[in-house]
Scaffold this active site. Structure first.
Site, PDB file in Angstrom:
ATOM      1  N   SER A 147       0.808  -1.219   0.000  1.00  0.00           N
ATOM      2  CA  SER A 147       0.000   0.000   0.000  1.00  0.00           C
ATOM      3  C   SER A 147       0.844   1.274   0.000  1.00  0.00           C
ATOM      4  O   SER A 147       0.360   2.329  -0.395  1.00  0.00           O
ATOM      5  CB  SER A 147      -0.944  -0.009   1.197  1.00  0.00           C
ATOM      6  OG  SER A 147      -0.214  -0.207   2.378  1.00  0.00           O
ATOM      7  N   ASP A 386      -1.466   6.515  12.163  1.00  0.00           N
ATOM      8  CA  ASP A 386      -0.791   5.741  11.112  1.00  0.00           C
ATOM      9  C   ASP A 386       0.490   6.478  10.749  1.00  0.00           C
ATOM     10  O   ASP A 386       0.455   7.541  10.126  1.00  0.00           O
ATOM     11  CB  ASP A 386      -1.731   5.648   9.900  1.00  0.00           C
ATOM     12  CG  ASP A 386      -1.093   4.942   8.699  1.00  0.00           C
ATOM     13  OD1 ASP A 386       0.131   4.691   8.725  1.00  0.00           O
ATOM     14  OD2 ASP A 386      -1.827   4.662   7.733  1.00  0.00           O
ATOM     15  N   HIS A 389       1.913   5.225   6.338  1.00  0.00           N
ATOM     16  CA  HIS A 389       1.457   5.798   5.066  1.00  0.00           C
ATOM     17  C   HIS A 389       1.647   7.307   5.056  1.00  0.00           C
ATOM     18  O   HIS A 389       1.803   7.926   6.108  1.00  0.00           O
ATOM     19  CB  HIS A 389      -0.018   5.434   4.852  1.00  0.00           C
ATOM     20  CG  HIS A 389      -0.242   3.965   4.715  1.00  0.00           C
ATOM     21  ND1 HIS A 389      -0.658   3.164   5.746  1.00  0.00           N
ATOM     22  CD2 HIS A 389      -0.048   3.148   3.658  1.00  0.00           C
ATOM     23  CE1 HIS A 389      -0.735   1.909   5.331  1.00  0.00           C
ATOM     24  NE2 HIS A 389      -0.360   1.872   4.068  1.00  0.00           N
TER      25      HIS A 389
END
Ligand SMILES: *[C@@H]1O[C@H](CO)[C@@H](O)[C@H](O)[C@H]1NC(C)=O
Ligand SMILES: *[C@@H]1O[C@H](CO)[C@@H](O)[C@H](O)[C@H]1NC(C)=O
Ligand SMILES: *[C@@H]1O[C@H](CO)[C@@H](O)[C@H](O)[C@H]1NC(C)=O
Ligand SMILES: *[C@@H]1O[C@H](CO)[C@@H](O)[C@H](O)[C@H]1NC(C)=O
Ligand SMILES: *[C@@H]1O[C@H](CO)[C@@H](O)[C@H](O)[C@H]1NC(C)=O
Ligand SMILES: *[C@@H]1O[C@H](CO)[C@@H](O)[C@H](O)[C@H]1NC(C)=O
Length: 415
Positions: A147, A386, A389
């Site tokens: 990702s 997070d 990312h």
């Protein structure tokens, strides 16, 4: 065990529980309708409508587009530049998934969009979407990985899409691929989900477990057949390996064994290398490998005595910094593997420049299990931020500026 090993293990163990179980999921991308109203682009105005390959204009490479071979573009610093950056906005790019639109998701500060990477000994060429599309004319560029790599894919799509009129571009989802097609250039920018590069039980684009990983270290054919003939391949794989110091895998037989992650990664790279050697035509195809994208999970690494993460960080780190999450042994291993190949693979060492960017992760302004964080979750950044990312626009745009600089290099003979 030495103290160092203990802290190493604590780090590797916590990489997943903190952030990954839900974050690495491909997510529920929902395409927003393109906001562009005109159907005559800037491209047509400049060059007229292309009709077939013969009329394609050559890529005009100016002296500023050249980077000296001796310049290490990965050494430098972030400079404030709210004139040239960002390249696009959340509003102007309809292809961004919710996971990365930090501002729309409530992030109050926006400095993170305005930094430009300045190499010490040269300048990066100014990113020109038209030139990139000319380079990609009649070609496919594919990002392969997890990702984080998907973020780089979306970044590149957003960097070029504004010059393509509505109706002449499309984003399709053909799991495990995403395909951005540009009709007038007969070109595509694609993404292929393969978090370990080799085959694994995590290959389903949306239904995959990170907690029970099982990697087939000597199998790659199922993925490889989708990569055949792609003109430019950009690989990346790291964070999925780092859940624990060991990983369940098969090699040579169906028997599952626990492997040391370093060993498993090396075997997977060998499988990948064999695929490259047998499938890549170096005359026609280009291969890149992105070094690991750093994480900022432990604020004590840059702020002694603190016990948080990337949450509420608004500025890049000044001065030298390398987080313990970026495993140098794995980096060297990839580098060595690439050196030994007959096929040329360009290693883009973006780890150091990204290490400085503790401010640029999605933090609490991203998604978890395909949904934006709830108010309660946001009030608990220690468990919910997070720090893997990146927000877009943001750091992956710089990775793409560097990729662009490399792609331009092979066109410099046209002048
Ligand atoms: C867009 O294209 C259509 C048909 O190709 C044309 O009829 C229309 O006038 C164009 N619109 C603009 C704003 O140029
Ligand atoms: C750009 O940054 C400068 C210096 O911080 C600031 O004075 C200016 O207002 C900023 N411009 C925009 C458009 O944000
Ligand atoms: C490997 O699989 C076994 C059986 O499912 C499990 O008990 C073990 O914890 C797994 N090891 C790792 C490192 O995931
Ligand atoms: C894993 O492999 C590396 C490299 O071979 C070695 O240095 C390390 O000690 C191994 N770790 C374990 C836990 O076996
Ligand atoms: C974020 O940091 C600023 C100072 O850098 C501080 O004043 C503020 O309270 C912090 N916010 C939260 C929610 O921790
Ligand atoms: C990547 O960059 C880092 C930081 O500059 C450096 O220490 C490392 O050796 C580089 N790795 C490779 C394989 O070139």
């Amino acid at each position: 065990m030495t103290r160092h090993q203990l802290s190493l293990d604590r780090r590797i163990q916590s990489l997943f529980p903190v952030a990954l179980a839900s974050l690495l999921v491909l997510g529920t991308a929902r395409l927003v309708l393109d906001a562009l109203k005109t159907n005559d682009s800037f491209v047509f105005q400049l060059y007229g409508r292309p009709r077939g390959q013969q009329q394609s204009p050559a890529v005009v490479v100016s002296p500023e587009d050249r980077i000296d071979e001796s310049c290490n573009v990965f050494e430098g610093k972030w400079v404030w530049d709210n004139v040239s950056h960002p390249h696009y906005t959340e509003e102007s790019c309809p292809y961004l998934v919710k996971q990365v639109t930090c501002q729309r998701n409530g992030r109050p500060d926006s400095y993170y969009k305005n930094w430009r990477w300045q190499p010490n000994d040269c300048n990066l060429p100014r990113f020109d979407p038209l030139k990139l599309m000319q380079i990609l004319r009649g070609k496919r560029l594919m990002f392969v990985g997890d990702s984080v790599q998907r973020g780089q894919f979306e970044s590149l799509v957003c960097m070029v899409q504004s010059i393509i009129p509505q109706g002449k571009k499309s984003l399709q989802r053909v799991p495990p691929r995403k395909i951005f097609k540009v009709e007038e250039f007969d070109a595509s920018i694609e993404y292929y989900w393969a978090p370990f590069i080799v085959e694994s039980i995590s290959d389903h684009a949306t239904k995959h477990t990170v907690l029970k990983r099982l990697v087939k270290l000597d199998s790659i054919a199922k993925h490889g057949k989708h990569w055949e003939g792609v003109d430019i391949l950009v690989f990346e794989s790291y964070v999925w390996w780092m859940h624990k110091p060991t990983i369940n895998a098969t090699y040579g037989s169906p028997d599952v064994q626990e492997y040391n992650v370093t060993t498993a990664y090396r075997l997977a790279l060998q499988t990948w290398a064999e695929w490259l050697e047998s499938s890549i035509n170096p005359e026609r195809q280009k291969v890149f490998f992105m070094s690991m994208s750093p994480t900022h999970l432990w604020s004590w690494e840059w702020k002694a005595g603190s016990d948080e993460n990337c949450f509420n960080e608004s500025y890049p780190i000044q001065g030298s910094y390398w987080g313990t999450g970026s495993n140098m042994e794995i980096m060297e291993m990839i580098h060595d593997q690439i050196q030994d190949l007959k096929v040329k693979v360009t290693f883009l060492n973006i780890t150091q420049l990204s290490e400085y960017r503790k401010d640029a992760h999605t933090s609490i302004y991203g998604e978890r299990k395909g949904k934006l964080l709830t108010k309660e979750q946001r009030s608990d950044p220690k468990n919910f931020a997070d720090c893997i990312h990146w927000c877009l626009p943001g750091v992956p745009d710089t990775w793409n500026e560097i990729l662009y600089a490399h792609l331009l290099k092979s066109h410099q003979n046209l002048l």
